[in-house]
Scaffold this motif. Structure first.
Motif, short mmCIF file in Angstrom:
data_model
loop_
_atom_site.label_atom_id
_atom_site.label_comp_id
_atom_site.label_asym_id
_atom_site.label_seq_id
_atom_site.Cartn_x
_atom_site.Cartn_y
_atom_site.Cartn_z
N GLN A 23 1.04 -1.43 -0.39
CA GLN A 23 0.18 0.07 0.05
C GLN A 23 1.16 1.16 -0.05
O GLN A 23 1.45 1.09 0.46
N ALA A 24 0.23 1.97 0.03
CA ALA A 24 1.22 3.88 -0.54
C ALA A 24 1.33 3.95 0.81
O ALA A 24 0.76 3.86 1.94
N GLN A 25 2.78 4.47 0.55
CA GLN A 25 3.24 5.36 1.98
C GLN A 25 4.04 4.62 3.45
O GLN A 25 3.99 5.11 3.92
N VAL A 26 3.32 3.09 2.75
CA VAL A 26 3.92 2.02 3.68
C VAL A 26 5.33 1.64 3.16
O VAL A 26 5.26 0.96 2.54
N ALA A 27 5.45 1.16 4.48
CA ALA A 27 7.65 0.78 4.28
C ALA A 27 7.95 -0.35 4.71
O ALA A 27 7.78 -0.47 5.31
N LEU A 28 8.60 -0.62 4.18
CA LEU A 28 9.47 -2.73 4.38
C LEU A 28 10.82 -1.81 4.99
O LEU A 28 11.54 -1.87 5.02
N GLN A 29 10.59 -2.87 6.66
CA GLN A 29 12.16 -2.24 6.97
C GLN A 29 13.13 -4.26 7.93
O GLN A 29 11.61 -4.35 8.30
N VAL A 30 14.05 -3.88 7.28
CA VAL A 30 14.71 -4.96 7.21
C VAL A 30 15.75 -4.60 8.85
O VAL A 30 16.77 -3.93 8.30
N ARG A 31 15.58 -5.31 9.96
CA ARG A 31 16.44 -5.09 11.16
C ARG A 31 17.35 -6.35 11.92
O ARG A 31 17.04 -7.46 10.85
N ALA A 32 18.64 -6.20 12.16
CA ALA A 32 19.48 -7.32 13.05
C ALA A 32 20.01 -6.32 13.98
O ALA A 32 20.97 -5.43 13.62
#
Length: 238
Positions: A23-32
């Motif tokens: 969806q618009a304006q939604v961001a995915l983050q990858v973290r460690a």
């Protein structure tokens, strides 16, 4: 049965997170991240190395506010000092390693520092499910390492019935643990610095549920044994 249900729910949550990202304006983050963990409630417990890796979703809900659900694989637990053996007594470090799938849901308040940089302050509840728990014993002096038989989340641990907990005052107690509880829940909070797509963060999770009912014979607990951990994290936001 409980583990199968949890795995099904986990699969559904991952699918929902990935669908939401489209969806618009939604961001995915990858973290460690890496840090330390401890079982609070017994002063004899010591910190142990802890790590976490996972995904988070940033969902804007207002001008400076966002909701950030995340899903991590995180290893917690605690270390303690003891003696191991029958005829030959060896000073050892005992290491309880508790691995969880952890789902925090943060409310994040964002402060823009410039066109490409931002600070986010976040807090919220978390729930976790223990999947693997193992107890280890080691002695660097004797080059001795061993993983005890048994799964901490289902069997507990007898520590071979020849392990003693050693206190600073010289008092010793026989080591032994009831089965740890799979369900953990508590509060989590932290802060992130974002530059362009890169993230540097620090977070803390504080368990509110007892991790284990019984630990070590005749040891008086200062309170319920609860998980506590802090981590420094690196991430990337797509």
């Amino acid at each position: 049965m409980k583990r199968n249900v949890f795995c099904y729910i986990l699969t559904m949550l991952v699918g929902l997170m990935l669908t939401t990202v489209s969806q618009a304006q939604v961001a995915l983050q990858v973290r460690a991240g890496v840090g330390m963990s401890k079982l609070q409630g017994l002063s004899l417990m010591e910190n142990r190395l802890s790590y976490k890796v996972g995904l988070a979703v940033d969902i804007p809900v207002a001008r400076q506010w966002a909701v950030q659900p995340a899903l991590y694989f995180v290893q917690k637990g605690s270390n303690f000092k003891g003696d191991y053996g029958n005829e030959q007594i060896v000073p050892v470090t005992l290491d309880n390693r508790l691995s969880y799938f952890e789902l925090p849901v943060y409310a994040a308040f964002k402060i823009n520092l410039g066109q490409d940089s931002q600070v986010a302050l976040k807090a919220g509840p978390y729930v976790a499910w223990g999947i693997v728990g193992k107890a280890h014993v080691s002695s660097d002096d004797m080059d001795f390492h061993r993983t005890f038989v048994g799964e901490l989340f289902t069997d507990g641990c007898t520590y071979d019935n020849i392990t003693l907990l050693r206190t600073k005052s010289g008092t010793t107690y026989k080591a032994g643990a009831d089965a740890y509880k799979n369900l953990d829940a508590g509060v989590a909070f932290g802060a992130d610095f974002k530059y362009q797509h890169y993230l540097i963060g620090a977070d803390c999770s504080w368990g509110l549920l007892p991790a284990c009912d019984g630990l070590f014979d005749n040891v008086a607990l200062e309170g319920d044994l609860k998980n506590f951990s802090v981590h420094l994290t690196l991430g990337y936001q797509f």
